[in-house]
Design a protein around this motif. Structure first.
Motif, PDB file in Angstrom:
ATOM      1  N   ILE A 252       0.813  -1.222   0.000  1.00 37.50           N
ATOM      2  CA  ILE A 252       0.000   0.000   0.000  1.00 37.50           C
ATOM      3  C   ILE A 252       0.844   1.270   0.000  1.00 37.50           C
ATOM      4  O   ILE A 252       0.370   2.331  -0.418  1.00 37.50           O
ATOM      5  CB  ILE A 252      -0.980   0.031   1.188  1.00 37.50           C
ATOM      6  N   LEU A 253       2.107   1.168   0.461  1.00 37.31           N
ATOM      7  CA  LEU A 253       2.979   2.340   0.473  1.00 37.31           C
ATOM      8  C   LEU A 253       4.150   2.186  -0.499  1.00 37.31           C
ATOM      9  O   LEU A 253       5.111   2.945  -0.443  1.00 37.31           O
ATOM     10  CB  LEU A 253       3.508   2.594   1.899  1.00 37.31           C
ATOM     11  N   GLY A 254       4.056   1.213  -1.395  1.00 36.64           N
ATOM     12  CA  GLY A 254       5.094   1.023  -2.394  1.00 36.64           C
ATOM     13  C   GLY A 254       6.345   0.378  -1.807  1.00 36.64           C
ATOM     14  O   GLY A 254       6.315  -0.269  -0.755  1.00 36.64           O
ATOM     15  N   THR A 255       7.460   0.587  -2.500  1.00 40.15           N
ATOM     16  CA  THR A 255       8.737   0.015  -2.072  1.00 40.15           C
ATOM     17  C   THR A 255       9.168   0.631  -0.742  1.00 40.15           C
ATOM     18  O   THR A 255       9.066   1.841  -0.541  1.00 40.15           O
ATOM     19  CB  THR A 255       9.822   0.267  -3.124  1.00 40.15           C
ATOM     20  N   MET A 256       9.664  -0.214   0.156  1.00 39.12           N
ATOM     21  CA  MET A 256      10.052   0.245   1.495  1.00 39.12           C
ATOM     22  C   MET A 256      11.537   0.004   1.741  1.00 39.12           C
ATOM     23  O   MET A 256      12.127  -0.934   1.196  1.00 39.12           O
ATOM     24  CB  MET A 256       9.249  -0.499   2.562  1.00 39.12           C
ATOM     25  N   THR A 257      12.117   0.850   2.587  1.00 35.29           N
ATOM     26  CA  THR A 257      13.484   0.637   3.081  1.00 35.29           C
ATOM     27  C   THR A 257      13.493   0.918   4.580  1.00 35.29           C
ATOM     28  O   THR A 257      12.677   1.700   5.086  1.00 35.29           O
ATOM     29  CB  THR A 257      14.493   1.581   2.387  1.00 35.29           C
ATOM     30  N   ILE A 258      14.404   0.269   5.284  1.00 32.95           N
ATOM     31  CA  ILE A 258      14.574   0.547   6.715  1.00 32.95           C
ATOM     32  C   ILE A 258      15.281   1.893   6.850  1.00 32.95           C
ATOM     33  O   ILE A 258      16.324   2.119   6.248  1.00 32.95           O
ATOM     34  CB  ILE A 258      15.382  -0.571   7.404  1.00 32.95           C
ATOM     35  N   ASP A 259      14.720   2.790   7.663  1.00 31.28           N
ATOM     36  CA  ASP A 259      15.232   4.162   7.728  1.00 31.28           C
ATOM     37  C   ASP A 259      15.432   4.611   9.182  1.00 31.28           C
ATOM     38  O   ASP A 259      15.220   5.761   9.515  1.00 31.28           O
ATOM     39  CB  ASP A 259      14.249   5.107   7.023  1.00 31.28           C
ATOM     40  N   GLY A 260      15.832   3.676  10.023  1.00 29.92           N
ATOM     41  CA  GLY A 260      16.039   4.023  11.428  1.00 29.92           C
ATOM     42  C   GLY A 260      16.266   2.769  12.241  1.00 29.92           C
ATOM     43  O   GLY A 260      16.550   1.693  11.718  1.00 29.92           O
ATOM     44  N   ALA A 261      16.108   2.929  13.547  1.00 25.07           N
ATOM     45  CA  ALA A 261      16.377   1.818  14.459  1.00 25.07           C
ATOM     46  C   ALA A 261      15.320   0.724  14.326  1.00 25.07           C
ATOM     47  O   ALA A 261      14.206   0.952  13.853  1.00 25.07           O
ATOM     48  CB  ALA A 261      16.423   2.334  15.888  1.00 25.07           C
ATOM     49  N   ARG A 262      15.707  -0.492  14.735  1.00 26.64           N
ATOM     50  CA  ARG A 262      14.814  -1.639  14.783  1.00 26.64           C
ATOM     51  C   ARG A 262      14.814  -2.213  16.199  1.00 26.64           C
ATOM     52  O   ARG A 262      15.750  -2.006  16.960  1.00 26.64           O
ATOM     53  CB  ARG A 262      15.298  -2.729  13.809  1.00 26.64           C
ATOM     54  N   GLY A 263      13.752  -2.957  16.521  1.00 27.18           N
ATOM     55  CA  GLY A 263      13.694  -3.590  17.828  1.00 27.18           C
ATOM     56  C   GLY A 263      12.752  -4.781  17.820  1.00 27.18           C
ATOM     57  O   GLY A 263      11.933  -4.927  16.914  1.00 27.18           O
ATOM     58  N   THR A 264      12.882  -5.639  18.852  1.00 30.21           N
ATOM     59  CA  THR A 264      11.990  -6.782  19.036  1.00 30.21           C
ATOM     60  C   THR A 264      11.698  -6.915  20.522  1.00 30.21           C
ATOM     61  O   THR A 264      12.627  -6.851  21.340  1.00 30.21           O
ATOM     62  CB  THR A 264      12.634  -8.088  18.519  1.00 30.21           C
ATOM     63  N   PHE A 265      10.407  -7.096  20.852  1.00 26.43           N
ATOM     64  CA  PHE A 265      10.013  -7.107  22.254  1.00 26.43           C
ATOM     65  C   PHE A 265       8.965  -8.182  22.502  1.00 26.43           C
ATOM     66  O   PHE A 265       8.040  -8.345  21.709  1.00 26.43           O
ATOM     67  CB  PHE A 265       9.412  -5.747  22.653  1.00 26.43           C
ATOM     68  N   PRO A 266       9.071  -8.906  23.629  1.00 26.17           N
ATOM     69  CA  PRO A 266       8.006  -9.856  23.977  1.00 26.17           C
ATOM     70  C   PRO A 266       6.742  -9.108  24.365  1.00 26.17           C
ATOM     71  O   PRO A 266       6.801  -7.997  24.902  1.00 26.17           O
ATOM     72  CB  PRO A 266       8.590 -10.615  25.167  1.00 26.17           C
ATOM     73  N   MET A 267       5.595  -9.690  24.084  1.00 26.43           N
ATOM     74  CA  MET A 267       4.308  -9.074  24.404  1.00 26.43           C
ATOM     75  C   MET A 267       3.854  -9.543  25.782  1.00 26.43           C
ATOM     76  O   MET A 267       3.707 -10.749  26.018  1.00 26.43           O
ATOM     77  CB  MET A 267       3.281  -9.453  23.347  1.00 26.43           C
ATOM     78  N   THR A 268       3.646  -8.590  26.662  1.00 26.19           N
ATOM     79  CA  THR A 268       3.251  -8.903  28.027  1.00 26.19           C
ATOM     80  C   THR A 268       2.165  -7.939  28.485  1.00 26.19           C
ATOM     81  O   THR A 268       1.890  -6.916  27.838  1.00 26.19           O
ATOM     82  CB  THR A 268       4.448  -8.796  28.985  1.00 26.19           C
ATOM     83  N   GLY A 269       1.574  -8.257  29.616  1.00 24.27           N
ATOM     84  CA  GLY A 269       0.617  -7.371  30.255  1.00 24.27           C
ATOM     85  C   GLY A 269       0.857  -7.357  31.750  1.00 24.27           C
ATOM     86  O   GLY A 269       1.462  -8.277  32.311  1.00 24.27           O
ATOM     87  N   MET A 270       0.401  -6.292  32.407  1.00 26.55           N
ATOM     88  CA  MET A 270       0.571  -6.181  33.845  1.00 26.55           C
ATOM     89  C   MET A 270      -0.482  -5.251  34.412  1.00 26.55           C
ATOM     90  O   MET A 270      -0.800  -4.219  33.810  1.00 26.55           O
ATOM     91  CB  MET A 270       1.978  -5.662  34.185  1.00 26.55           C
ATOM     92  N   SER A 271      -1.051  -5.621  35.555  1.00 31.24           N
ATOM     93  CA  SER A 271      -1.972  -4.740  36.257  1.00 31.24           C
ATOM     94  C   SER A 271      -1.666  -4.804  37.747  1.00 31.24           C
ATOM     95  O   SER A 271      -1.041  -5.753  38.224  1.00 31.24           O
ATOM     96  CB  SER A 271      -3.436  -5.142  36.002  1.00 31.24           C
ATOM     97  N   VAL A 272      -2.092  -3.782  38.476  1.00 28.88           N
ATOM     98  CA  VAL A 272      -1.834  -3.712  39.918  1.00 28.88           C
ATOM     99  C   VAL A 272      -3.151  -3.700  40.675  1.00 28.88           C
ATOM    100  O   VAL A 272      -4.190  -3.306  40.146  1.00 28.88           O
ATOM    101  CB  VAL A 272      -1.003  -2.469  40.284  1.00 28.88           C
ATOM    102  N   GLY A 273      -3.087  -4.113  41.932  1.00 30.34           N
ATOM    103  CA  GLY A 273      -4.281  -4.111  42.762  1.00 30.34           C
ATOM    104  C   GLY A 273      -4.676  -2.725  43.215  1.00 30.34           C
ATOM    105  O   GLY A 273      -5.851  -2.445  43.461  1.00 30.34           O
ATOM    106  N   ARG A 274      -3.713  -1.847  43.344  1.00 33.01           N
ATOM    107  CA  ARG A 274      -3.987  -0.462  43.748  1.00 33.01           C
ATOM    108  C   ARG A 274      -2.910   0.443  43.162  1.00 33.01           C
ATOM    109  O   ARG A 274      -1.811  -0.012  42.844  1.00 33.01           O
ATOM    110  CB  ARG A 274      -4.054  -0.322  45.267  1.00 33.01           C
ATOM    111  N   PHE A 275      -3.246   1.707  43.021  1.00 32.16           N
ATOM    112  CA  PHE A 275      -2.345   2.673  42.386  1.00 32.16           C
ATOM    113  C   PHE A 275      -1.595   3.532  43.396  1.00 32.16           C
ATOM    114  O   PHE A 275      -0.802   4.388  42.997  1.00 32.16           O
ATOM    115  CB  PHE A 275      -3.139   3.581  41.437  1.00 32.16           C
ATOM    116  N   THR A 276      -1.840   3.329  44.683  1.00 34.76           N
ATOM    117  CA  THR A 276      -1.235   4.173  45.708  1.00 34.76           C
ATOM    118  C   THR A 276      -0.799   3.343  46.906  1.00 34.76           C
ATOM    119  O   THR A 276      -1.277   2.228  47.124  1.00 34.76           O
ATOM    120  CB  THR A 276      -2.211   5.256  46.199  1.00 34.76           C
ATOM    121  N   ALA A 277       0.112   3.918  47.669  1.00 36.65           N
ATOM    122  CA  ALA A 277       0.503   3.459  48.993  1.00 36.65           C
ATOM    123  C   ALA A 277       0.780   4.737  49.786  1.00 36.65           C
ATOM    124  O   ALA A 277       0.791   5.836  49.206  1.00 36.65           O
ATOM    125  CB  ALA A 277       1.745   2.571  48.915  1.00 36.65           C
TER     126      ALA A 277
END
Length: 400
Positions: A252-277
């Motif tokens: 859809i955007l035609g020919t592409m080239t890498i033009d900056g940094a790359r990265g790879t990250f595991p997909m995770t989630g996290m939640s807390v029981g409370r937002f304060t102490a």
């Protein structure tokens, strides 16, 4: 300890922590920011939605950010799961809800650099590039221990030190973490065709594949896929990876080239029981983590910052100090519904992409069809996705 005594101390110098430091020092609180101001380029960007833009306008730093960002005027969702109930692409225009753009996309490292530059110039803000080791509460103060240097103390400590927050752990706030059978590949791309300020999200069986505009004929990529494929993609040379991305994007955007940094990250989630102490409030990824869907992550963290600022201001108007129990209770009440609803929504959408069950495919397809053809529903969802209409923090209510 006078030179190490503050109204508010923020630990963590990412985008959320820097924004909190600028907001509180702007309001006249003696503020310290603890953390390294160095940023790292890893191919990740953030789409700053309308409320976040308003926050940065209020802090006086939006013009500098806008110079490095691209507007997101149109958002398109393409079902590429191969489902029997695959709906046609759904397209959403910011003009439908009276906005010039849903948000603005900028490289994470650029955003942090600009916020750090503003922090260095901000009056009433002390910068300490140390590392916090823990927190104790004594005599109406939070005492923050710093590795290799003298402790500092404050009426309120703000933990913006990320998903592995040492401060959160030191006060015993429990976090529930989970992982997905996915990894995210990120990259900055250049391409032949103009993106026309359109963000395109392909929903695949392994997760979303998203191209988001950057200034010029450039875009950012978040490709969520299974860990094995992500590892293979990460091992490719730039030209081979660009060719893979172009095919996945259906050219859809035609020919592409890498033009900056790359990265790879595991997909995770996290939640807390409370937002304060006692004397402590969590913001950003110290409080919540979920997949990069719908640009909710940092935008939710910035709402944390703006909501905490409101709670502190209201406490001061009532004659209370910034870290008083009433101030923290206001913050807890204000974040409970917003954070939990967003976490459930993003988690649920991501999991429906991973299942091959026909009922889930049917519901997802019916939802996209409804958004495409039912005007009031469509506009309500767009507004809510950009900025909640109930409980919007005051710094996010201005014109944008």
């Amino acid at each position: 300890m006078a030179d190490r005594d503050f109204d508010i101390v923020i630990v963590g110098a990412g985008a959320a922590g820097l924004s909190a430091a600028l907001a509180f020092s702007r309001d006249g609180y003696r503020t310290a920011l603890v953390g390294s101001l160095d940023s790292r380029r890893d191919g990740r960007t953030v789409a700053l939605l309308n409320g976040s833009v308003r926050l940065f306008e209020a802090l006086g730093i939006w013009p500098a950010i806008a110079e490095r960002a691209a507007p997101l005027e149109t958002m398109r969702i393409v079902d590429d799961t191969g489902s029997l109930f695959r709906p046609p692409p759904a397209t959403f225009h910011a003009s439908e809800i009276g906005l010039d753009a849903f948000g603005w996309n900028i490289e994470n490292a650029d955003l942090v650099d600009l916020l750090a530059d503003a922090a260095r110039r901000q009056e009433g803000l002390t910068l300490d590039e140390g590392q916090a080791g823990g927190i104790e509460v004594t005599g109406g103060h939070a005492v923050i221990r710093l590795e290799g240097r003298e402790a500092i103390r404050a009426k309120l400590c703000v933990a913006a030190d990320g998903r592995n927050s040492q401060l959160r752990k030191s006060v015993g706030i429990k976090a529930r973490s989970w992982s997905y059978p996915q990894s995210a590949v990120t990259a900055i791309l250049a391409h032949d065709r103009p993106h026309r300020e359109t963000s395109t999200e392909f929903h695949t069986r392994h997760g979303p594949f998203t191209l988001v505009p950057l200034p010029g004929r450039r875009s950012s990529l978040v490709w969520v896929t299974n860990p094995e494929e992500a590892k293979t993609l990460a091992g490719l040379a730039d030209a081979a990876l660009a060719a893979k991305i172009e095919r996945q994007a259906q050219s859809i955007l035609g020919t592409m080239t890498i033009d900056g940094a790359r990265g790879t990250f595991p997909m995770t989630g996290m939640s807390v029981g409370r937002f304060t102490a006692p004397r402590l409030a969590l913001v950003g990824e110290a409080a919540h983590v979920f997949p990069p869907i719908g640009a909710q992550g940092l935008n939710l963290g910035l709402r944390d910052v703006a909501a905490l600022r409101d709670a502190v201001i209201d406490a001061g108007d009532a004659g209370e100090d910034p870290g008083s129990p009433d101030a923290l209770a206001r913050y807890q009440r204000g974040r409970d519904i917003d954070v939990r609803l967003r976490t459930v929504a993003v988690d649920s959408l991501n999991r429906t992409l991973l299942t091959g069950l026909l009922p889930a495919d049917f519901l997802r397809g019916a939802g996209l069809l409804g958004l495409s053809h039912i005007g009031p529903l469509r506009r309500a969802v767009m507004r809510e996705g950009v900025l909640p209409r109930i409980g919007t923090p005051r710094l996010m209510q201005g014109a944008a």
